[in-house]
Design a protein around this motif. Structure first.
Motif, PDB file in Angstrom:
ATOM      1  N   ASP A 157       0.834  -1.210   0.000  1.00  0.00           N
ATOM      2  CA  ASP A 157       0.000   0.000   0.000  1.00  0.00           C
ATOM      3  C   ASP A 157       0.869   1.260   0.000  1.00  0.00           C
ATOM      4  O   ASP A 157       0.566   2.240  -0.703  1.00  0.00           O
ATOM      5  CB  ASP A 157      -0.937   0.012   1.214  1.00  0.00           C
ATOM      6  CG  ASP A 157      -2.039  -1.026   1.120  1.00  0.00           C
ATOM      7  OD1 ASP A 157      -2.251  -1.551  -0.007  1.00  0.00           O
ATOM      8  OD2 ASP A 157      -2.683  -1.319   2.145  1.00  0.00           O
ATOM      9  N   LEU A 158       1.945   1.252   0.791  1.00  0.00           N
ATOM     10  CA  LEU A 158       2.849   2.405   0.832  1.00  0.00           C
ATOM     11  C   LEU A 158       3.527   2.616  -0.522  1.00  0.00           C
ATOM     12  O   LEU A 158       3.668   3.755  -0.987  1.00  0.00           O
ATOM     13  CB  LEU A 158       3.896   2.242   1.933  1.00  0.00           C
ATOM     14  CG  LEU A 158       3.381   2.404   3.371  1.00  0.00           C
ATOM     15  CD1 LEU A 158       4.475   2.029   4.363  1.00  0.00           C
ATOM     16  CD2 LEU A 158       2.922   3.842   3.610  1.00  0.00           C
ATOM     17  N   LYS A 159       3.961   1.512  -1.165  1.00  0.00           N
ATOM     18  CA  LYS A 159       4.580   1.625  -2.487  1.00  0.00           C
ATOM     19  C   LYS A 159       3.577   2.171  -3.503  1.00  0.00           C
ATOM     20  O   LYS A 159       3.899   3.026  -4.328  1.00  0.00           O
ATOM     21  CB  LYS A 159       5.109   0.270  -2.956  1.00  0.00           C
ATOM     22  CG  LYS A 159       6.382  -0.156  -2.266  1.00  0.00           C
ATOM     23  CD  LYS A 159       6.870  -1.491  -2.803  1.00  0.00           C
ATOM     24  CE  LYS A 159       8.166  -1.921  -2.111  1.00  0.00           C
ATOM     25  NZ  LYS A 159       8.646  -3.206  -2.615  1.00  0.00           N
ATOM     26  N   HIS A 160       2.364   1.674  -3.416  1.00  0.00           N
ATOM     27  CA  HIS A 160       1.309   2.136  -4.321  1.00  0.00           C
ATOM     28  C   HIS A 160       1.019   3.625  -4.070  1.00  0.00           C
ATOM     29  O   HIS A 160       0.860   4.407  -5.029  1.00  0.00           O
ATOM     30  CB  HIS A 160       0.048   1.274  -4.127  1.00  0.00           C
ATOM     31  CG  HIS A 160      -1.009   1.535  -5.142  1.00  0.00           C
ATOM     32  ND1 HIS A 160      -0.842   1.220  -6.469  1.00  0.00           N
ATOM     33  CD2 HIS A 160      -2.246   2.092  -5.016  1.00  0.00           C
ATOM     34  CE1 HIS A 160      -1.939   1.575  -7.120  1.00  0.00           C
ATOM     35  NE2 HIS A 160      -2.809   2.102  -6.256  1.00  0.00           N
TER      36      HIS A 160
ATOM     37  N   LEU B 139       1.584   9.268  -5.540  1.00  0.00           N
ATOM     38  CA  LEU B 139       2.071  10.594  -5.147  1.00  0.00           C
ATOM     39  C   LEU B 139       3.038  11.143  -6.198  1.00  0.00           C
ATOM     40  O   LEU B 139       2.935  12.310  -6.593  1.00  0.00           O
ATOM     41  CB  LEU B 139       2.748  10.530  -3.770  1.00  0.00           C
ATOM     42  CG  LEU B 139       3.264  11.861  -3.216  1.00  0.00           C
ATOM     43  CD1 LEU B 139       2.104  12.835  -3.009  1.00  0.00           C
ATOM     44  CD2 LEU B 139       3.996  11.639  -1.910  1.00  0.00           C
ATOM     45  N   ILE B 140       3.954  10.316  -6.661  1.00  0.00           N
ATOM     46  CA  ILE B 140       4.913  10.750  -7.697  1.00  0.00           C
ATOM     47  C   ILE B 140       4.167  11.122  -8.978  1.00  0.00           C
ATOM     48  O   ILE B 140       4.464  12.135  -9.618  1.00  0.00           O
ATOM     49  CB  ILE B 140       5.972   9.656  -7.944  1.00  0.00           C
ATOM     50  CG1 ILE B 140       6.904   9.541  -6.725  1.00  0.00           C
ATOM     51  CG2 ILE B 140       6.780   9.955  -9.199  1.00  0.00           C
ATOM     52  CD1 ILE B 140       7.856   8.353  -6.777  1.00  0.00           C
ATOM     53  N   LYS B 141       3.187  10.293  -9.325  1.00  0.00           N
ATOM     54  CA  LYS B 141       2.383  10.571 -10.517  1.00  0.00           C
ATOM     55  C   LYS B 141       1.657  11.907 -10.380  1.00  0.00           C
ATOM     56  O   LYS B 141       1.648  12.723 -11.306  1.00  0.00           O
ATOM     57  CB  LYS B 141       1.377   9.433 -10.719  1.00  0.00           C
ATOM     58  CG  LYS B 141       0.624   9.469 -12.019  1.00  0.00           C
ATOM     59  CD  LYS B 141      -0.270   8.240 -12.138  1.00  0.00           C
ATOM     60  CE  LYS B 141      -1.019   8.215 -13.426  1.00  0.00           C
ATOM     61  NZ  LYS B 141      -1.895   7.043 -13.536  1.00  0.00           N
ATOM     62  N   LYS B 142       1.064  12.141  -9.210  1.00  0.00           N
ATOM     63  CA  LYS B 142       0.361  13.406  -8.963  1.00  0.00           C
ATOM     64  C   LYS B 142       1.330  14.582  -9.002  1.00  0.00           C
ATOM     65  O   LYS B 142       1.015  15.649  -9.541  1.00  0.00           O
ATOM     66  CB  LYS B 142      -0.356  13.354  -7.619  1.00  0.00           C
ATOM     67  CG  LYS B 142      -1.230  14.570  -7.360  1.00  0.00           C
ATOM     68  CD  LYS B 142      -2.098  14.367  -6.161  1.00  0.00           C
ATOM     69  CE  LYS B 142      -2.956  15.529  -5.760  1.00  0.00           C
ATOM     70  NZ  LYS B 142      -2.999  16.688  -6.571  1.00  0.00           N
TER      71      LYS B 142
END
Length: 101
Positions: free
Chosen positions: A12-15, A20-23
């Motif tokens: 879940d944290l990786k996802h 977050l990076i995508k946003k």
């Protein structure tokens, strides 16, 4: 059991990190687009302002030229008027002299 929970949390944290990076990338792209748009607007405004300044300068030069021509015409008119008065005066003296003769 505990291992599965920790694995799930890691997943879940990786996802969440990926999201977050995508946003962040999307936000950076939006910010870049916004900045580019505003830069284009500023350039367009500066071009319009420069064009208007050039037009004002041209009109001021033209106005100065017309003022100069008007002044020259006034001077010429004044000279002609003086010449006319002198001629009238001369003619009046000649007429007076002929009458007296």
């Amino acid at each position: 059991q505990k291992c599965k929970v920790l694995d799930r949390k890691i997943h879940d944290l990786k996802h969440a990190k990926v999201n977050l990076i995508k946003k962040q990338r999307e936000d950076a792209a939006k910010h870049k687009d916004f900045t580019n748009q505003k830069t284009r607007e500023i350039h367009a405004f500066k071009r319009r302002e420069k064009k208007a300044d050039k037009k004002i300068s041209k009109m001021e030069t033209e106005c100065q030229k017309f003022k100069s021509n008007l002044e020259r015409s006034k001077t010429h008119c004044d000279k002609l008027s003086d010449k006319l008065k002198q001629t009238e005066s001369h003619l009046m003296r000649l007429l007076t002299k002929r009458r007296n003769d």
